[in-house]
Design a protein around this motif. Sequence first.
Motif, PDB file in Angstrom:
ATOM      1  N   LYS A   1       0.827  -1.206   0.000  1.00 41.00           N
ATOM      2  CA  LYS A   1       0.000   0.000   0.000  1.00 41.00           C
ATOM      3  C   LYS A   1       0.859   1.254   0.000  1.00 41.00           C
ATOM      4  N   ASN A   2       2.061   1.144   0.572  1.00 41.80           N
ATOM      5  CA  ASN A   2       2.954   2.298   0.654  1.00 41.80           C
ATOM      6  C   ASN A   2       4.355   1.898   0.226  1.00 41.80           C
ATOM      7  N   ASN A   3       4.900   2.669  -0.702  1.00 44.28           N
ATOM      8  CA  ASN A   3       6.300   2.498  -1.087  1.00 44.28           C
ATOM      9  C   ASN A   3       7.153   3.429  -0.254  1.00 44.28           C
ATOM     10  N   GLY A   4       8.315   2.941   0.095  1.00 37.94           N
ATOM     11  CA  GLY A   4       9.209   3.795   0.861  1.00 37.94           C
ATOM     12  C   GLY A   4      10.441   3.054   1.307  1.00 37.94           C
ATOM     13  N   TRP A   5      11.265   3.762   2.023  1.00 42.05           N
ATOM     14  CA  TRP A   5      12.533   3.220   2.501  1.00 42.05           C
ATOM     15  C   TRP A   5      12.556   3.286   4.007  1.00 42.05           C
ATOM     16  N   GLU A   6      12.927   2.181   4.633  1.00 40.22           N
ATOM     17  CA  GLU A   6      13.027   2.120   6.079  1.00 40.22           C
ATOM     18  C   GLU A   6      14.351   1.472   6.440  1.00 40.22           C
ATOM     19  N   PHE A   7      14.973   1.934   7.507  1.00 42.06           N
ATOM     20  CA  PHE A   7      16.297   1.429   7.849  1.00 42.06           C
ATOM     21  C   PHE A   7      16.402   1.180   9.341  1.00 42.06           C
ATOM     22  N   ASN A   8      17.391   0.379   9.681  1.00 42.67           N
ATOM     23  CA  ASN A   8      17.714   0.115  11.080  1.00 42.67           C
ATOM     24  C   ASN A   8      16.483  -0.322  11.876  1.00 42.67           C
ATOM     25  N   ARG A   9      15.713  -1.196  11.287  1.00 47.59           N
ATOM     26  CA  ARG A   9      14.542  -1.735  11.958  1.00 47.59           C
ATOM     27  C   ARG A   9      14.937  -3.063  12.596  1.00 47.59           C
ATOM     28  N   LYS A  10      14.906  -3.127  13.914  1.00 47.11           N
ATOM     29  CA  LYS A  10      15.250  -4.364  14.578  1.00 47.11           C
ATOM     30  C   LYS A  10      14.238  -5.444  14.226  1.00 47.11           C
ATOM     31  N   TRP A  11      14.703  -6.675  14.157  1.00 49.46           N
ATOM     32  CA  TRP A  11      13.847  -7.763  13.693  1.00 49.46           C
ATOM     33  C   TRP A  11      12.632  -7.951  14.577  1.00 49.46           C
ATOM     34  N   ASP A  12      12.775  -7.747  15.877  1.00 44.18           N
ATOM     35  CA  ASP A  12      11.617  -7.966  16.749  1.00 44.18           C
ATOM     36  C   ASP A  12      10.608  -6.834  16.670  1.00 44.18           C
ATOM     37  N   GLU A  13      10.868  -5.831  15.835  1.00 49.39           N
ATOM     38  CA  GLU A  13       9.924  -4.741  15.626  1.00 49.39           C
ATOM     39  C   GLU A  13       9.154  -4.893  14.319  1.00 49.39           C
ATOM     40  N   LEU A  14       9.455  -5.937  13.546  1.00 52.82           N
ATOM     41  CA  LEU A  14       8.761  -6.132  12.279  1.00 52.82           C
ATOM     42  C   LEU A  14       7.447  -6.859  12.523  1.00 52.82           C
ATOM     43  N   GLY A  15       6.382  -6.382  11.898  1.00 52.03           N
ATOM     44  CA  GLY A  15       5.067  -6.947  12.126  1.00 52.03           C
ATOM     45  C   GLY A  15       4.577  -7.788  10.969  1.00 52.03           C
ATOM     46  N   ILE A  16       3.501  -8.490  11.213  1.00 59.38           N
ATOM     47  CA  ILE A  16       2.817  -9.273  10.198  1.00 59.38           C
ATOM     48  C   ILE A  16       1.403  -8.719  10.061  1.00 59.38           C
ATOM     49  N   LYS A  17       1.007  -8.367   8.862  1.00 62.28           N
ATOM     50  CA  LYS A  17      -0.333  -7.854   8.647  1.00 62.28           C
ATOM     51  C   LYS A  17      -1.364  -8.876   9.134  1.00 62.28           C
ATOM     52  N   LYS A  18      -2.425  -8.406   9.739  1.00 60.12           N
ATOM     53  CA  LYS A  18      -3.384  -9.290  10.402  1.00 60.12           C
ATOM     54  C   LYS A  18      -3.989 -10.327   9.471  1.00 60.12           C
ATOM     55  N   ASP A  19      -4.170  -9.985   8.193  1.00 58.15           N
ATOM     56  CA  ASP A  19      -4.805 -10.950   7.306  1.00 58.15           C
ATOM     57  C   ASP A  19      -3.795 -11.876   6.631  1.00 58.15           C
ATOM     58  N   VAL A  20      -2.520 -11.792   7.028  1.00 57.53           N
ATOM     59  CA  VAL A  20      -1.513 -12.748   6.571  1.00 57.53           C
ATOM     60  C   VAL A  20      -1.267 -13.725   7.705  1.00 57.53           C
ATOM     61  N   ILE A  21      -1.576 -14.984   7.482  1.00 56.12           N
ATOM     62  CA  ILE A  21      -1.477 -15.983   8.541  1.00 56.12           C
ATOM     63  C   ILE A  21      -0.007 -16.274   8.841  1.00 56.12           C
ATOM     64  N   PHE A  22       0.361 -16.170  10.122  1.00 56.32           N
ATOM     65  CA  PHE A  22       1.736 -16.416  10.529  1.00 56.32           C
ATOM     66  C   PHE A  22       1.953 -17.925  10.688  1.00 56.32           C
ATOM     67  N   ALA A  23       1.826 -18.626   9.603  1.00 59.26           N
ATOM     68  CA  ALA A  23       1.966 -20.079   9.604  1.00 59.26           C
ATOM     69  C   ALA A  23       1.999 -20.508   8.153  1.00 59.26           C
ATOM     70  N   GLY A  24       2.166 -21.787   7.935  1.00 59.71           N
ATOM     71  CA  GLY A  24       2.087 -22.309   6.587  1.00 59.71           C
ATOM     72  C   GLY A  24       3.424 -22.335   5.885  1.00 59.71           C
ATOM     73  N   GLU A  25       3.418 -22.934   4.687  1.00 58.59           N
ATOM     74  CA  GLU A  25       4.641 -23.195   3.942  1.00 58.59           C
ATOM     75  C   GLU A  25       5.376 -21.920   3.545  1.00 58.59           C
ATOM     76  N   LYS A  26       4.650 -20.890   3.107  1.00 59.16           N
ATOM     77  CA  LYS A  26       5.313 -19.666   2.659  1.00 59.16           C
ATOM     78  C   LYS A  26       6.009 -18.943   3.800  1.00 59.16           C
TER      79      LYS A  26
END
Length: 282
Positions: free
Chosen positions: A188-213
Motif C-alpha cells: 500500500k505504501n512504497n518507501g525506505w526504512e532502515f535500522n529496523r530491529k527484527w523484533d519490531e517487524l510486524g505481520i499484517k493481520k490478514d496474513v497468517i503467521f503459519a504455513g509453507e510460505k
Amino acid sequence: MHFLKDTLRAGVEAATGGKVTVLYDDKGYPSYMNVIPKFKVEDIDASLGTGVHPAFIVGGVEKSEIFIGQYQAHVKNGMPVSMPGFKPTTSVDFDTAKAYCKNKGQGWHLMTNWEWAAMALYSVKQNKELIEDIGQYWEWNDGLKLIDGQIIMPNDNDYLLDENEWKSTNLYFDINEDKDIFISDSVKNNGWEFNRKWDELGIKKDVIFAGEKIEQLKKSLVLPYFNLKGKGALWIDNNKERLPLRGGGWLDGSTAGLFALTLNDPRSSVYAAVGFRPAYIG
C-alpha cells in the motif's frame, strides 16, 4: 582439481577437525572453505518446519554438504579467493561479484541467501560464528530479490537457475505511515526504512503467521526468526528491484551481525563497504 590432496589442505583439516578444508579453482588457486554438513530444520528448531534445509537441495537433488568461504573474497588475477591475510575486494556490483565466482569453475558460485541462512542458523545453534569478517563489510548474496516489495527467491539452492525462473512468494514488504515494516499480501505504501530491529517487524493481520510460505521466509532468514537470538537489523526499500546484502559493515555497530539484511540496493550499487564471498557445491 577442487579436492587436491596436499600439505596445505591436510594441515587446515587437521587443525580444524575437518570443519574447514581447502578447495582449488580451475586456475589452481586455493580457498579456505567452511564445511557445513546437511541438517534438517527441525534439528535447529521445530517452528521452522521439517525436512532438509533448502541450502542443501540443488534443483531437487540433496547434497551432503556445502562449502562456504571462510573469508570474504580477495580477487587475484581475476579469480576470487578466500584466504587469510588478504584484504577483501570491495566496490563491486552484484553482477560483477557473481561473475567472478562463476569464473572459478564448475560448482563455484556467489554465496546464496539460502546458504547464508543455513550458515547463520547452524552457527547460532552451535553458538559459534563460522565465517570471518562479520562487522567489516557487507556482502552480496545471490538467490533473493525484491521487485516493488515482492519477495522473490528460488525454492531451493539451485544457484544456476536463471533469475526469471525464481518464484514469487506472493508476500511483500509493506511500510505504513509510521514507517513500520510489515509482511503483507500487497503493498500500500512504497518507501525506505532502515535500522529496523527484527523484533519490531510486524505481520499484517490478514496474513497468517503459519504455513509453507511463512516457513520458507523463516528458513531463509528473510522473516525475523525469534527463537534463535541472532544479531542484526533489517533495511528495506520496496521500490523497484532490490538485491540483498548481508552481515553489516564496521560502521553499523550493533545493527550488524549474522542476521542483518538490507534489501534497499539495486544490483548496480558499488560501495567501498560491500564485498562478497565464494561458495562451492560438488
